[in-house]
Motif scaffolding. Structure first.
Motif, PDB file in Angstrom:
ATOM      1  N   GLN A  74       0.812  -1.214   0.000  1.00  0.00           N
ATOM      2  CA  GLN A  74       0.000   0.000   0.000  1.00  0.00           C
ATOM      3  C   GLN A  74       0.846   1.264   0.000  1.00  0.00           C
ATOM      4  OE1 GLN A  74      -3.564  -0.243  -0.218  1.00  0.00           O
ATOM      5  NE2 GLN A  74      -2.707  -2.229  -0.775  1.00  0.00           N
ATOM      6  N   GLY A  75       2.152   1.122   0.077  1.00  0.00           N
ATOM      7  CA  GLY A  75       3.034   2.287   0.102  1.00  0.00           C
ATOM      8  C   GLY A  75       3.212   2.782   1.528  1.00  0.00           C
ATOM      9  N   ARG A  76       4.372   3.374   1.794  1.00  0.00           N
ATOM     10  CA  ARG A  76       4.637   3.910   3.132  1.00  0.00           C
ATOM     11  C   ARG A  76       5.717   4.973   3.026  1.00  0.00           C
ATOM     12  NH1 ARG A  76       6.416  -1.240   3.075  1.00  0.00           N
ATOM     13  NH2 ARG A  76       4.598  -1.906   4.270  1.00  0.00           N
ATOM     14  N   ALA A  77       5.710   5.876   3.992  1.00  0.00           N
ATOM     15  CA  ALA A  77       6.728   6.920   4.061  1.00  0.00           C
ATOM     16  C   ALA A  77       8.042   6.331   4.563  1.00  0.00           C
ATOM     17  CB  ALA A  77       6.275   8.048   4.972  1.00  0.00           C
ATOM     18  N   LEU A  78       9.166   6.858   4.038  1.00  0.00           N
ATOM     19  CA  LEU A  78      10.473   6.434   4.542  1.00  0.00           C
ATOM     20  C   LEU A  78      10.740   7.012   5.924  1.00  0.00           C
ATOM     21  CD1 LEU A  78      12.621   6.950   1.305  1.00  0.00           C
ATOM     22  CD2 LEU A  78      11.559   4.840   2.132  1.00  0.00           C
ATOM     23  N   ASP A  79      10.188   8.197   6.164  1.00  0.00           N
ATOM     24  CA  ASP A  79      10.375   8.855   7.448  1.00  0.00           C
ATOM     25  C   ASP A  79       9.245   9.857   7.644  1.00  0.00           C
ATOM     26  OD1 ASP A  79      11.540   9.321   9.848  1.00  0.00           O
ATOM     27  OD2 ASP A  79      13.438  10.102   9.061  1.00  0.00           O
ATOM     28  N   GLN A  80       8.897  10.128   8.891  1.00  0.00           N
ATOM     29  CA  GLN A  80       7.813  11.064   9.183  1.00  0.00           C
ATOM     30  C   GLN A  80       8.081  11.788  10.489  1.00  0.00           C
ATOM     31  OE1 GLN A  80       4.184   8.678   9.041  1.00  0.00           O
ATOM     32  NE2 GLN A  80       3.636   9.602   7.093  1.00  0.00           N
ATOM     33  N   TYR A  81       7.710  13.065  10.524  1.00  0.00           N
ATOM     34  CA  TYR A  81       7.801  13.872  11.732  1.00  0.00           C
ATOM     35  C   TYR A  81       6.533  14.701  11.859  1.00  0.00           C
ATOM     36  CZ  TYR A  81      12.807  12.873  11.312  1.00  0.00           C
ATOM     37  OH  TYR A  81      14.007  12.238  11.192  1.00  0.00           O
ATOM     38  N   GLU A  82       5.995  14.768  13.058  1.00  0.00           N
ATOM     39  CA  GLU A  82       4.849  15.655  13.272  1.00  0.00           C
ATOM     40  C   GLU A  82       5.355  17.053  13.565  1.00  0.00           C
ATOM     41  OE1 GLU A  82       0.736  16.002  15.865  1.00  0.00           O
ATOM     42  OE2 GLU A  82       1.724  14.079  15.538  1.00  0.00           O
ATOM     43  N   LEU A  83       4.735  18.049  12.942  1.00  0.00           N
ATOM     44  CA  LEU A  83       5.149  19.437  13.084  1.00  0.00           C
ATOM     45  C   LEU A  83       4.364  20.107  14.202  1.00  0.00           C
ATOM     46  CD1 LEU A  83       5.312  20.405   9.304  1.00  0.00           C
ATOM     47  CD2 LEU A  83       7.160  19.584  10.761  1.00  0.00           C
ATOM     48  N   GLU A  84       5.032  20.992  14.910  1.00  0.00           N
ATOM     49  CA  GLU A  84       4.368  21.739  15.975  1.00  0.00           C
ATOM     50  C   GLU A  84       3.411  22.751  15.365  1.00  0.00           C
ATOM     51  OE1 GLU A  84       4.485  21.306  19.164  1.00  0.00           O
ATOM     52  OE2 GLU A  84       6.013  19.734  19.172  1.00  0.00           O
ATOM     53  N   GLY A  85       2.379  23.123  16.109  1.00  0.00           N
ATOM     54  CA  GLY A  85       1.424  24.114  15.621  1.00  0.00           C
ATOM     55  C   GLY A  85       0.357  23.476  14.756  1.00  0.00           C
ATOM     56  N   GLY A  86      -0.371  24.292  14.033  1.00  0.00           N
ATOM     57  CA  GLY A  86      -1.418  23.792  13.154  1.00  0.00           C
ATOM     58  C   GLY A  86      -2.756  23.667  13.846  1.00  0.00           C
ATOM     59  N   GLY A  87      -2.796  23.973  15.180  1.00  0.00           N
ATOM     60  CA  GLY A  87      -4.076  23.872  15.892  1.00  0.00           C
ATOM     61  C   GLY A  87      -4.574  22.436  15.922  1.00  0.00           C
ATOM     62  N   ARG A  88      -5.868  22.280  15.693  1.00  0.00           N
ATOM     63  CA  ARG A  88      -6.475  20.944  15.736  1.00  0.00           C
ATOM     64  C   ARG A  88      -6.113  20.143  14.499  1.00  0.00           C
ATOM     65  NH1 ARG A  88     -12.649  21.070  17.492  1.00  0.00           N
ATOM     66  NH2 ARG A  88     -12.127  18.849  17.683  1.00  0.00           N
ATOM     67  N   LEU A  89      -5.680  20.830  13.420  1.00  0.00           N
ATOM     68  CA  LEU A  89      -5.283  20.134  12.197  1.00  0.00           C
ATOM     69  C   LEU A  89      -3.799  19.817  12.290  1.00  0.00           C
ATOM     70  CD1 LEU A  89      -6.160  19.126   9.410  1.00  0.00           C
ATOM     71  CD2 LEU A  89      -5.557  21.368   8.488  1.00  0.00           C
ATOM     72  N   ARG A  90      -3.461  18.554  12.525  1.00  0.00           N
ATOM     73  CA  ARG A  90      -2.075  18.140  12.698  1.00  0.00           C
ATOM     74  C   ARG A  90      -1.398  18.013  11.338  1.00  0.00           C
ATOM     75  NH1 ARG A  90      -2.982  12.659  15.068  1.00  0.00           N
ATOM     76  NH2 ARG A  90      -0.706  12.539  15.206  1.00  0.00           N
ATOM     77  N   PHE A  91      -0.178  18.583  11.213  1.00  0.00           N
ATOM     78  CA  PHE A  91       0.588  18.500   9.978  1.00  0.00           C
ATOM     79  C   PHE A  91       1.830  17.651  10.195  1.00  0.00           C
ATOM     80  CE2 PHE A  91      -2.067  21.999   8.806  1.00  0.00           C
ATOM     81  CZ  PHE A  91      -2.134  21.954   7.413  1.00  0.00           C
ATOM     82  N   MET A  92       2.272  17.006   9.113  1.00  0.00           N
ATOM     83  CA  MET A  92       3.448  16.149   9.179  1.00  0.00           C
ATOM     84  C   MET A  92       4.417  16.490   8.062  1.00  0.00           C
ATOM     85  SD  MET A  92       1.862  12.407  10.139  1.00  0.00           S
ATOM     86  CE  MET A  92       3.347  11.953  11.032  1.00  0.00           C
ATOM     87  N   LEU A  93       5.687  16.268   8.325  1.00  0.00           N
ATOM     88  CA  LEU A  93       6.714  16.316   7.292  1.00  0.00           C
ATOM     89  C   LEU A  93       7.087  14.877   6.971  1.00  0.00           C
ATOM     90  CD1 LEU A  93       8.868  17.732   5.523  1.00  0.00           C
ATOM     91  CD2 LEU A  93      10.375  17.707   7.525  1.00  0.00           C
ATOM     92  N   SER A  94       6.839  14.451   5.732  1.00  0.00           N
ATOM     93  CA  SER A  94       7.069  13.049   5.342  1.00  0.00           C
ATOM     94  C   SER A  94       8.059  12.969   4.200  1.00  0.00           C
ATOM     95  CB  SER A  94       5.751  12.380   4.923  1.00  0.00           C
ATOM     96  OG  SER A  94       4.841  12.335   5.988  1.00  0.00           O
ATOM     97  N   LEU A  95       8.822  11.903   4.212  1.00  0.00           N
ATOM     98  CA  LEU A  95       9.777  11.624   3.145  1.00  0.00           C
ATOM     99  C   LEU A  95       9.295  10.409   2.370  1.00  0.00           C
ATOM    100  CD1 LEU A  95      12.523  11.954   1.698  1.00  0.00           C
ATOM    101  CD2 LEU A  95      13.544  10.556   3.511  1.00  0.00           C
ATOM    102  N   PHE A  96       9.063  10.587   1.051  1.00  0.00           N
ATOM    103  CA  PHE A  96       8.614   9.501   0.186  1.00  0.00           C
ATOM    104  C   PHE A  96       9.622   9.301  -0.945  1.00  0.00           C
ATOM    105  CE2 PHE A  96       4.575  10.833   2.050  1.00  0.00           C
ATOM    106  CZ  PHE A  96       3.981   9.620   2.337  1.00  0.00           C
ATOM    107  N   ARG A  97       9.775   8.054  -1.365  1.00  0.00           N
ATOM    108  CA  ARG A  97      10.607   7.742  -2.526  1.00  0.00           C
ATOM    109  C   ARG A  97       9.718   7.522  -3.735  1.00  0.00           C
ATOM    110  NH1 ARG A  97      12.745   3.442  -5.463  1.00  0.00           N
ATOM    111  NH2 ARG A  97      14.931   3.707  -6.072  1.00  0.00           N
TER     112      ARG A  97
END
Length: 581
Positions: free
Chosen positions: A395-418
């Motif tokens: 199904q595919g997956r990220a190589l790496d992921q980090y949750e970013l601070e802020g964004g309120g109730r909407l959580r944002f992530m920084l993801s690395l995909f190949r």
């Protein structure tokens, strides 16, 4: 001081050798068996010549390690898996454990000619699957299975310990107590184990999640806060007479599914702690056993293990899953992945601590059964999935992921995909990414160079993309980077077909286009409704429904569980509609 240094030297050396030996797992060798093997080699019958027989220490280490492993497993279990797996998993964890233990106990009583209570006690000890073994092998095997199978196995292994522990303690009490048996006492103990365990785990999970959200700590301390909360929960629930194993698993489940600071860095730390717990636990258990005594009991232990694997576990699984309409291939695979590991060995220490006559024999038999299970079942999980045709495209997956601070109730992530060859974004610009989902590509790593995509920039196979996106779109986004062609039968296009349909498409349109023979009631249904009616169970990606010469295969679902996309292919495999030449 010199004795302490010697102890630390041996401990570090054993752990080092265990970790160095892990590349053997690439050949299908279970990691847990490697840890066990290193411990046995270091023991009194091996070159290490370490004479260790402190069952109390082993019991303490085993309980501590299992608490950490179950906490980590709960943190990684998503609520949406409960949609398809909660009821069948609980059936396996209760009815399945009792059926497996009962059948195995009767066989042991006949085979060894022992008192039926001893037979049932040993059956109860080896009756439950092991969370450490199942979690480890499913992750290690890297076999992509549908959500129903993986979720059922993981939830079962995380929740069946209370039933096994209850059975063992109850049978020990029957064997050692002079008081008459009481069904009322049995019912009260069962309710306490499950009731206090479940209520305590959920309540303390919400409390810990609230604390993790509001307390400001150095990033690395959040994992230690969750770990310490898990151990407090485990011990407190045990003190109250409940199941600490169930409680700590549910605490991890609640914390891992609520918005808080338990993000990817916490999972990394917990993953390391879980591996350390597994390695330490199996090393200690390996030291505890005497291989020469195992060899003396090899024949009866092997017969018990084979009966458990080929008769008792399959019968228990088929009985437990009967109301849930699992396909027979899935039931057979779930039966095969009933791995035994540390839990049965730790349970076999109970009779030793209680000074039960013949307890050492029960321990040696249990240890041998675990080794046979890991050797026979643990090394063949991938092969069993292939043989039964249960593998689905990755199904595919990220190589790496980090949750970013802020964004309120909407959580944002920084993801690395190949960017995989033949994926949906290869050769396209940023417009190929999901539109309207607030997905932004901020950088591309091509070879050893960082590039910043602008107008006209096109992605190439091998590129690594850094994307900022809402956390809720992580799974959806991963599908854009999986390989669509070239994986043989597991190529998504070959597996799902070249034609893609919406789940809300009306069936009467398919009837017209593909000359189908439908019942009047089916013509008024949407594709989602039609597939659900045919399956008679919650759908997951990979489920297939046959209509004349057409195969309809579920490809994607919404968070609510409604079928979003369906692949269409033809039985002949030519993907041509009727009359298309």
């Amino acid at each position: 001081m010199d004795a302490i240094n010697t102890l630390l030297l041996f401990a570090g050396l054993l752990l080092f050798l265990s970790v160095v030996a892990t590349p053997l797992s690439r050949f299908g060798f279970p990691l847990l068996l490697i840890f066990l093997g290193v411990g046995m080699l270091a023991g009194e019958d091996g070159p290490g010549q370490i004479d260790f027989d402190d069952f109390s220490v082993a019991f303490l280490v085993g309980n501590l390690a299992l608490a950490v492993i179950l906490l980590d497993g709960g943190l990684r279990t998503r609520y949406d898996t409960f949609r398809v797996a909660l009821r069948p998993a609980l059936s396996l964890a209760t009815v399945g454990v009792m059926a497996s233990a009962g059948l195995t106990g009767m066989f042991i009583t006949w085979l060894l000619g022992v008192d039926w209570r001893y037979g049932l006690l040993l059956g109860g000890i080896v009756g439950s699957t092991d969370a450490a073994a199942v979690f480890s092998q499913l992750r290690q095997g890297q076999v992509s299975l549908n959500q129903r199978v993986t979720a059922t196995l993981e939830i079962e292994s995380g929740t069946n310990d209370p039933m096994a522990i209850f059975m063992v303690l109850f049978l020990l009490e029957v064997l050692t107590s002079t008081q008459p048996f009481s069904w009322q006492s049995l019912g009260v103990q069962l309710l306490l184990q499950f009731g206090i365990g479940a209520a305590g785990g959920v309540a303390l999970g919400y409390a810990l999640s609230w604390l993790v959200t509001r307390i400001a700590l150095v990033e690395g301390l959040y994992a230690l806060l969750i770990l310490s909360g898990g151990l407090i929960t485990f011990a407190a629930i045990n003190k109250l007479g409940g199941s600490g194993f169930l409680g700590v698993y549910l605490l991890g489940l609640v914390v891992g599914n609520r918005p808080n600071h338990a993000t990817e860095h916490v999972f990394r730390v917990m993953d390391g702690l879980a591996w350390l717990a597994q390695a330490g636990m199996f090393l200690i258990l390996g030291l505890l056993v005497t291989p020469s005594e195992l060899w003396n009991n090899a024949l009866p232990a092997s017969l018990i293990a084979l009966f458990l694997i080929f008769v008792a576990r399959p019968a228990a699984v088929f009985l437990s899953l009967l109301p849930f309409h699992f396909p027979w291939r899935e039931r057979l695979f779930i039966a095969w992945v009933g791995l035994r590991g540390a839990v049965p060995i730790i349970l076999s220490i109970f009779p030793l601590i209680a000074s039960l006559s013949g307890a050492r024999f029960l321990f040696d038999i249990t240890f041998a059964v675990v080794i046979v299970s890991l050797l026979l079942q643990g090394t063949t999980i991938s092969a069993a999935a292939r043989l039964l045709g249960l593998r689905i495209p990755d199904q595919g997956r990220a190589l790496d992921q980090y949750e970013l601070e802020g964004g309120g109730r909407l959580r944002f992530m920084l993801s690395l995909f190949r960017v995989e060859p033949h994926c949906r974004v290869e050769g396209h610009d940023a417009g190929a990414l999901p539109r309207g989902r607030q997905v932004r590509c901020i950088a591309v790593l091509r070879g050893r160079r960082f590039l910043y995509p602008g107008a006209g920039f096109r992605f190439q196979a091998g590129d690594r993309l850094y994307l900022i996106h809402p956390a809720r779109h992580a799974d959806k986004l991963a599908t854009y980077f999986r390989m669509e062609r070239g994986q043989g039968r597991l190529s998504p296009r070959r597996f799902y077909g070249n034609f893609m349909l919406r789940g809300d498409s009306p069936m009467h349109e398919l009837e017209t286009i593909y000359a189908l023979q439908l019942d009047p009631a089916d013509r008024t249904r949407t594709l989602d409704e039609f597939i659900r009616a045919r399956l008679n169970r919650p759908p997951v990606a990979g489920d297939t429904v046959s209509v004349d010469r057409i195969l309809l295969r579920v490809r994607a679902l919404e968070a609510s569980g409604r079928i979003e996309r369906v692949g269409l292919r033809f039985r002949s495999g030519d993907d041509k509609p009727p009359g298309s030449g």
